[in-house]
Structure formats: structure tokens, C-alpha cells
Design an enzyme around this catalytic site. Structure first.
Site, PDB file in Angstrom:
ATOM      1  N   SER A 254       0.856  -1.182   0.000  1.00 41.50           N
ATOM      2  CA  SER A 254       0.000   0.000   0.000  1.00 41.50           C
ATOM      3  C   SER A 254       0.891   1.230   0.000  1.00 41.50           C
ATOM      4  CB  SER A 254      -0.886   0.007   1.237  1.00 41.50           C
ATOM      5  OG  SER A 254      -0.083   0.230   2.373  1.00 41.50           O
ATOM      6  N   LYS A 255       0.262   2.349  -0.145  1.00 43.02           N
ATOM      7  CA  LYS A 255       1.022   3.578  -0.274  1.00 43.02           C
ATOM      8  C   LYS A 255       1.971   3.800   0.907  1.00 43.02           C
ATOM      9  CE  LYS A 255       0.782   7.742  -2.530  1.00 43.02           C
ATOM     10  NZ  LYS A 255       0.421   8.520  -3.536  1.00 43.02           N
ATOM     11  N   ARG A 256       1.506   3.445   2.083  1.00 46.53           N
ATOM     12  CA  ARG A 256       2.351   3.654   3.258  1.00 46.53           C
ATOM     13  C   ARG A 256       3.404   2.579   3.407  1.00 46.53           C
ATOM     14  NH1 ARG A 256      -1.453   4.251   8.156  1.00 46.53           N
ATOM     15  NH2 ARG A 256       0.475   4.787   9.228  1.00 46.53           N
ATOM     16  N   ARG A 257       3.261   1.533   2.628  1.00 43.24           N
ATOM     17  CA  ARG A 257       4.200   0.427   2.764  1.00 43.24           C
ATOM     18  C   ARG A 257       4.924   0.155   1.458  1.00 43.24           C
ATOM     19  NH1 ARG A 257       0.240  -3.786   5.673  1.00 43.24           N
ATOM     20  NH2 ARG A 257      -0.865  -3.403   3.754  1.00 43.24           N
TER      21      ARG A 257
END
Ligand code: GLU
Length: 481
Positions: A254-257
Site C-alpha cells: 500500500s502507499k504507506r508500505r
């Protein structure tokens, strides 16, 4: 037998931005080509007119260049198999379609989208696979005439022959498929544009691609592409379906990961060398516990057969570690040039000489250049003195040391190493202090702390004026001040 020169391609659809997952496909193709002295081709798969955007193509070209993944053939550099943008190859797809039609290997399908959807839903509800049922493959002349007369829109489907197909995969070995389980796929849409399967098959053959290295999500597409290629009269390429990259917990990235776009990484000041290095470790290993390497070193060591079959996990800690290692080893001038933009953005004016020194001090503590302004502020900004620093200034001799030292430095007009050392020596003699009593007040005055940055290191960064002003400020905080 002489083996043919390796020709591989990265074939992105310009429908979004590159991120670590798909840029890794580009990287492995690049490494494979460079390792073998082969060719790396960039092909833009933009036949989906609704979703493809030129701005995405421009962005991905910029991102690939930023990473240093130069291609030998592509839409902008040309090459012997141009054009390299599928939207410019429609004539070619028509030519081979006509051949397939002439040999009864392709047929018109008049089923509408709604009809197909209803049949898929029904199949799913009954627990059958939702493949195309082949209804238009068996239309009578009368049915066809009726559809034609009513002006029904149509697509072309490929008549998949029933047989066992072997997909030769350099990562997974030979994978066998039974085409009886595959419905006839659409190869030409009703708007006259080719589908993915068809355009890829024709282009890989005409561009003489020897190995299709791509994400494992495409493995189920491979058997169709193999039989279709052979039916057109081409030799099917080899494949290498590489494992996916997953988030640390096994979920989708995901964007944060880690799924930030490459443009986001660039804007934050991550070094492309670090990204390339980290991506290379996702599903491949240079061996010997080696982790830190350059693009050229990776190309030298890369073996396509060493790609792992199991999924790769994005590991934020490992990524940060690789980033720091590249920060530590990068050329100072290179970091200063990149870092300047980040200081400018925050209105931090530092001259070139000071910046060069700041970079040397900060590089140990940076993962990305976005971290530079905060460190620069820490080294050059107004100081908050910590408790130990304030205690150091309460020593009886602190006022005398600071005043004497300030006068001597001001007289020397310099904060270079020789001037600072001479000033300390003179102050030591004049105030009859030494060791901690001599150095601690100065250190506290300059850094706000009794530990941390070395005095001799920090002075040139602060510059004479700032040093004098901090010394004077601290002198006012002493018992005698
Ligand atoms: N355009 C396809 C994609 O972006 C390429 C698939 C392939 O490499 O064959 O998924």
C-alpha cells in the site's frame, strides 16, 4: 549451438505511475539484458484508449531514466522494430488478423457485453468456470447474415486449438496447461483496437523478444500467447514469471508500505541508487550475503535463473538501511547538488562551502535528502541549551573562558582548525583552565549540548559570525554574565 542474443522488453501500460512493484520488472529486464550483452526494449502498451494517458508515459520514461535504466530501443530512441508504441502499430495487428481469419483461426463474435456478463454470472452461480462458451464459433451462415444485416457490433475471437501447451519458464521450469480449459479470447475489440493478448503476442514475435520477463500475475496468460504465436507461425518466446512483491504482513503493497510512486520517492530525495539496489533484492540475491551494490554490480552478477519463486516482502527497515548505506557512500558533491533544492524549498541559505561540510556531517543521519533541512537547522539555527549545557555554563571559570576565547577568535578572524586551536591554547594559558573546564563551556555555547558534534567540526559550518554570536550569547548566561 549458438544461442541467440537475449532480447527482453519492459512493456508498461501507461495507465498509472510506476512504483516499486512494476519498476522492479523493468529493472530485472534491464539487468538480464546488460548481464548477457543483450538488448533492452521499452514498449508502450497503450491500446486501451480510455485508460492510457500520455502524461503517464512521460512520467514513466522520466522515472526509468532517473533510475538509470537506459533502454536500447523504445518510442523515443527508435530502433529496428519501430514503432514501439502499440497505438502506432494498428496496421500490423490488422495484417495478422486477416491472416488468422483467412485460416479460420479467428472468427467474429456478436455477443454483446451484457449477454457475456449475464452468462458469466450464471456460470459462476452454477459453479462453472466463466469462460466464453464458444457460441459464435459455431454460428450458421443464416445467423451470421442476420447479425450482419442488423448492424450488430462485433469483436474477433481467436479459436484456441485444444491441446496441451508447455510454457517454458526460466523461473518456474516447464509449466503445462490444457487449453481445453481456456475460452476463446477476444483478440480485436469492436473499436478496432487489439486486446492485450494479441498485441503482446504479435509484438513479442516481431520484436524478436527471446524471453518475456514479467510479473507472475501474467502466468495464466502465457499458454494463450504460446498457442497464438505458434498458430500465427511464430516461435513462442521463453518466459520468466517473477514473484510478486508484498507488504511485510503479506498483504498488498500500500502507499504507506512501499507502493509510493517513483516520483514520490524522487521528490522526497531518496537516491535512485538506493531504490535500484533495494528493488534488486526483491526476489533476487547476489549471493554471499551481499546486500549493498550498484546497478553495474547488479548487472554483472544477475542470473535470471536465480529469481525466486516465492513472494518478496517489502521490508521498510531493510529499505531504510540500504538508503543510509548509499547516503554514506555517495559523492559529497552529488549530495550537495541534490540537497540544495531541499534547502532552497525551506528558505535555508547556506553557501557552497558550508553546504559541503553540512552534507558530510548530515549524511550519517539521512535516509533521504528531505531529512537535510532539519539537520542543517540543528547545526546552524538558534540553540536551545540542554540541562547539562546550562550546568556547564555555571562553572566558576566559564565566563572568563568564553570571554577570552571570543576575543581571541575575533582577533584571528577565522574559525579554521589552526585558528581555533591557537585560540584554545592562548585561552588555556590566560585563564589557567584546561580539559573540561576549557572545552565544555565552548561546546555548550556552540552546540547547546555537552555531547555530540565535535567543536572543530562544527565551527567551520557555523561560520565565524555565528560562532561569535553563540559565544557571546552563552557568556551572558554564565554566573558572571
Ligand atoms: N502491458 C502489460 C502490463 O502492463 C505487460 C504485460 C507483459 O509484460 O506481457 O501488465
Amino acid at each position: 549451438m549458438m544461442s541467440a542474443k537475449v532480447r527482453v522488453r519492459f512493456a508498461p501500460s501507461p495507465t498509472g505511475y510506476l512504483h516499486i512493484g512494476n519498476a522492479r520488472t523493468a529493472l530485472f529486464n534491464y539487468l538480464y539484458a546488460r548481464h548477457t550483452g543483450g538488448a533492452f526494449v521499452l514498449r508502450i502498451e497503450d491500446t486501451d484508449v480510455e485508460r492510457s494517458k500520455r502524461e503517464y508515459e512521460t512520467a514513466l520514461v522520466k522515472d526509468l531514466r532517473w533510475l538509470g535504466l537506459e533502454w536500447d530501443e523504445g518510442p523515443d530512441v527508435g530502433g529496428p522494430f519501430a514503432p514501439y508504441r502499440q497505438s502506432e502499430r494498428l496496421g500490423i495487428y490488422n495484417e495478422y488478423l486477416n491472416r488468422l481469419i483467412g485460416e479460420d483461426k479467428a472468427y467474429k463474435c456478436y455477443c454483446t457485453g451484457d449477454e457475456l456478463q449475464a452468462r458469466r454470472d450464471a456460470a459462476m452461480a452454477e459453479g462453472r468456470t466463466p469462460e466464453y462458451d464458444g457460441r459464435c464459433a459455431r454460428l450458421s451462415r443464416e445467423d451470421v447474415a442476420q447479425f450482419e444485416n442488423s448492424g450488430r457490433a462485433f469483436t474477433y475471437r481467436y479459436r484456441v486449438p485444444e491441446k496441451q501447451v508447455i510454457v517454458r519458464d526460466l523461473v518456474r521450469g516447464d509449466v503445462e496447461f490444457d487449453t481445453a480449459l481456456i475460452g476463446d479470447p477476444v483478440i480485436m475489440k469492436s473499436d478496432g483496437t487489439p486486446t492485450f493478448h494479441y498485441a503482446v503476442t504479435v509484438d513479442d514475435a516481431l520484436m524478436e523478444i527471446t524471453c518475456v520477463l514479467r510479473g507472475e500475475g501474467h502466468l495464466p496468460n502465457a499458454p494463450i500467447q504460446v498457442v497464438l504465436a505458434e498458430d500465427i507461425g511464430f516461435a513462442a518466446p521463453e518466459f520468466a514469471h517473477m514473484s510478486q512483491t508484498l507488504a511485510p504482513d503479506g498483504g498488498k503493497l500500500s502507499k504507506r508500505r512501499g507502493a509510493m510512486s517513483l516520483g514520490d520517492f524522487r521528490e522526497k530525495g531518496y537516491l535512485p541508487e538506493a531504490l535500484v539496489n533495494y528493488m534488486a533484492l526483491l526476489g533476487w540475491s547476489p549471493g554471499g550475503n551481499r546486500e549493498v551494490l550498484s546497478l553495474a554490480e547488479a548487472a554483472e552478477l544477475f542470473e535470471v535463473g536465480n529469481l525466486t519463486k516465492s513472494a518478496a516482502y517489502f521490508d521498510p527497515q531493510k529499505f531504510a538501511y540500504i538508503c543510509r548505506r548509499h547516503m554514506q557512500s555517495a559523492e559529497g558533491q552529488y549530495l550537495a547538488r541534490l540537497g540544495r533544492a531541499f534547502l532552497d524549498k525551506e528558505g535555508l541559505a547556506v553557501d557552497d562551502e558550508a553546504l559541503a561540510r553540512l552534507v558530510e556531517m548530515a549524511r550519517e543521519r539521512m535516509e533521504k535528502l528531505e531529512d537535510l533541512p532539519a539537520l542543517v537547522r540543528q547545526y546552524t539555527g538558534r540553540l536551545e541549551l540542554d540541562a547539562d549545557a546550562r550546568t556547564a555554563l555555571q562553572e566558576e571559570t566559564a565566563a572568563g573562558v568564553l570571554t577570552d576565547f571570543t576575543v581571541r577568535l575575533a582577533a584571528a578572524g577565522s574559525v579554521d582548525e589552526a585558528a581555533v586551536k591557537a585560540a584554545f591554547k592562548a585561552t588555556q594559558a590566560a585563564t589557567e583552565t584546561k580539559g573540561k573546564s576549557l572545552y565544555m563551556p565552548v561546546r555548550a555555547a556552540l552546540t547547546g549540548s555537552t555531547s555530540g558534534a565535535e567543536i572543530l567540526e562544527i565551527m567551520p559550518i557555523l561560520g565565524l559570525e555565528e560562532v561569535l554570536s553563540r559565544l557571546e550569547g552563552a557568556a551572558r548566561m554564565t554566573r558572571g554574565g
